[in-house]
Write a protein that holds these residues in place. Structure first.
Motif, PDB file in Angstrom:
ATOM      1  N   GLN A  80       4.751 -14.905  -4.799  1.00 31.32           N
ATOM      2  CA  GLN A  80       4.788 -13.539  -5.319  1.00 31.32           C
ATOM      3  C   GLN A  80       6.067 -12.778  -4.929  1.00 31.32           C
ATOM      4  OE1 GLN A  80       0.977 -11.808  -4.140  1.00 31.32           O
ATOM      5  NE2 GLN A  80       0.148 -12.405  -6.137  1.00 31.32           N
ATOM      6  N   ARG A  82       8.032 -10.819  -6.670  1.00 33.68           N
ATOM      7  CA  ARG A  82       8.117  -9.427  -7.150  1.00 33.68           C
ATOM      8  C   ARG A  82       7.263  -8.488  -6.310  1.00 33.68           C
ATOM      9  NH1 ARG A  82       7.586 -10.443 -13.513  1.00 33.68           N
ATOM     10  NH2 ARG A  82       5.797 -11.537 -12.687  1.00 33.68           N
ATOM     11  N   ILE A  83       6.076  -8.939  -5.902  1.00 31.12           N
ATOM     12  CA  ILE A  83       5.207  -8.124  -5.041  1.00 31.12           C
ATOM     13  C   ILE A  83       5.903  -7.887  -3.697  1.00 31.12           C
ATOM     14  CG2 ILE A  83       2.996  -8.047  -3.823  1.00 31.12           C
ATOM     15  CD1 ILE A  83       2.576  -7.787  -6.777  1.00 31.12           C
ATOM     16  N   ARG A  84       6.498  -8.947  -3.150  1.00 34.13           N
ATOM     17  CA  ARG A  84       7.200  -8.856  -1.878  1.00 34.13           C
ATOM     18  C   ARG A  84       8.366  -7.866  -1.978  1.00 34.13           C
ATOM     19  NH1 ARG A  84       8.056 -13.640   1.665  1.00 34.13           N
ATOM     20  NH2 ARG A  84       6.986 -14.616  -0.052  1.00 34.13           N
ATOM     21  N   GLU A  85       9.142  -7.971  -3.049  1.00 31.42           N
ATOM     22  CA  GLU A  85      10.289  -7.072  -3.237  1.00 31.42           C
ATOM     23  C   GLU A  85       9.830  -5.630  -3.442  1.00 31.42           C
ATOM     24  OE1 GLU A  85      13.900  -5.699  -3.114  1.00 31.42           O
ATOM     25  OE2 GLU A  85      13.371  -7.776  -2.692  1.00 31.42           O
ATOM     26  N   GLN A  86       8.764  -5.439  -4.161  1.00 37.20           N
ATOM     27  CA  GLN A  86       8.221  -4.093  -4.377  1.00 37.20           C
ATOM     28  C   GLN A  86       7.762  -3.473  -3.049  1.00 37.20           C
ATOM     29  OE1 GLN A  86       4.692  -4.079  -6.800  1.00 37.20           O
ATOM     30  NE2 GLN A  86       4.763  -1.885  -7.154  1.00 37.20           N
ATOM     31  N   ALA A  87       7.115  -4.252  -2.200  1.00 38.91           N
ATOM     32  CA  ALA A  87       6.661  -3.744  -0.899  1.00 38.91           C
ATOM     33  C   ALA A  87       7.856  -3.397  -0.016  1.00 38.91           C
ATOM     34  CB  ALA A  87       5.779  -4.790  -0.209  1.00 38.91           C
ATOM     35  N   ARG A  88       8.890  -4.226  -0.033  1.00 35.82           N
ATOM     36  CA  ARG A  88      10.100  -3.937   0.747  1.00 35.82           C
ATOM     37  C   ARG A  88      10.785  -2.666   0.246  1.00 35.82           C
ATOM     38  NH1 ARG A  88      13.565  -8.997   2.520  1.00 35.82           N
ATOM     39  NH2 ARG A  88      11.982 -10.058   3.744  1.00 35.82           N
ATOM     40  N   ARG A  89      10.865  -2.541  -1.062  1.00 38.82           N
ATOM     41  CA  ARG A  89      11.511  -1.357  -1.648  1.00 38.82           C
ATOM     42  C   ARG A  89      10.745  -0.086  -1.280  1.00 38.82           C
ATOM     43  NH1 ARG A  89      10.630  -1.773  -6.915  1.00 38.82           N
ATOM     44  NH2 ARG A  89      11.468  -3.865  -6.850  1.00 38.82           N
ATOM     45  N   GLN A  90       9.426  -0.166  -1.335  1.00 42.21           N
ATOM     46  CA  GLN A  90       8.604   0.994  -0.988  1.00 42.21           C
ATOM     47  C   GLN A  90       8.789   1.362   0.487  1.00 42.21           C
ATOM     48  OE1 GLN A  90       4.436   0.510  -1.727  1.00 42.21           O
ATOM     49  NE2 GLN A  90       3.953   2.609  -1.156  1.00 42.21           N
TER      50      GLN A  90
END
Length: 184
Positions: A80, A82-90
């Motif tokens: 996952q 994209r999920i990992r990158e989204q969590a990092r970005r948040q």
């Protein structure tokens, strides 16, 4: 890998919405799909290409303990994205990082002060700008020492210097880390 780098990876993995595949065959099929071939998976895991093909066809069901761990780690590292990158970005823009550490903190301060290194247990929420620095450094390929220095600087700024309200000029060193957990 070191404590800080692994801690950042574990923190990002907590954001996964689905568990990684359970069986060795499903994990191999996922890696073959991600790496676009059995040869690349075989080189990654240190096994023969034929062994990978057997796992894909479910002719072998239970891997050796060391191979099973390498296989699960390889899948987890690619699961996952994209999920990992989204969590990092948040975390880097709005929520920040929660850090829980037990380490020896030493200080560089004026001579004669009582700031000798001592073991401390700290649990605090770091603001997003410090999370962004850690994630950017990890993405850029920073060493474990560099990541520890960034973590020590963040803890020094946020906890010991209290955002510039006290302990001006205090430089914090993070040594003898017993435990370090990061959470998004």
């Amino acid at each position: 890998m070191g404590l800080v780098s692994e801690g950042l990876d574990r923190a990002a993995q907590k954001a996964f919405t689905l568990p990684i595949p359970k069986s060795a065959g499903a994990q191999m099929r996922y890696l073959v799909k991600q790496l676009k071939g059995t040869r690349a998976v075989a080189e990654l895991l240190g096994v023969s290409q034929r062994t990978v093909e057997r796992y894909v066809k479910d002719q072998i069901r239970r891997p050796r303990t060391d191979l099973g761990q390498r296989l699960a780690d390889a899948v987890r590292a690619r699961w996952q994205p994209r999920i990992r990158e989204q969590a990092r970005r948040q975390a880097a823009t709005s929520t920040g990082l929660m850090i829980d550490t037990r380490a020896r903190f030493g200080f560089t301060a004026a001579p004669g002060s009582t700031d000798d290194a001592r073991l401390r247990h700290l649990t605090l929420a770091l603001p997003p700008e410090h999370a962004a620095r850690l994630f950017d450094a990890q993405t850029a390929g920073a060493t474990e020492q560099q990541l520890r220095a960034i973590t020590a600087e963040a803890l020094g700024e946020f906890y010991f210097r209290d955002g510039g309200r006290r302990a001006h000029g205090l430089e914090v060193e993070l040594t003898d880390v017993e435990q370090l957990d990061l959470d998004l």
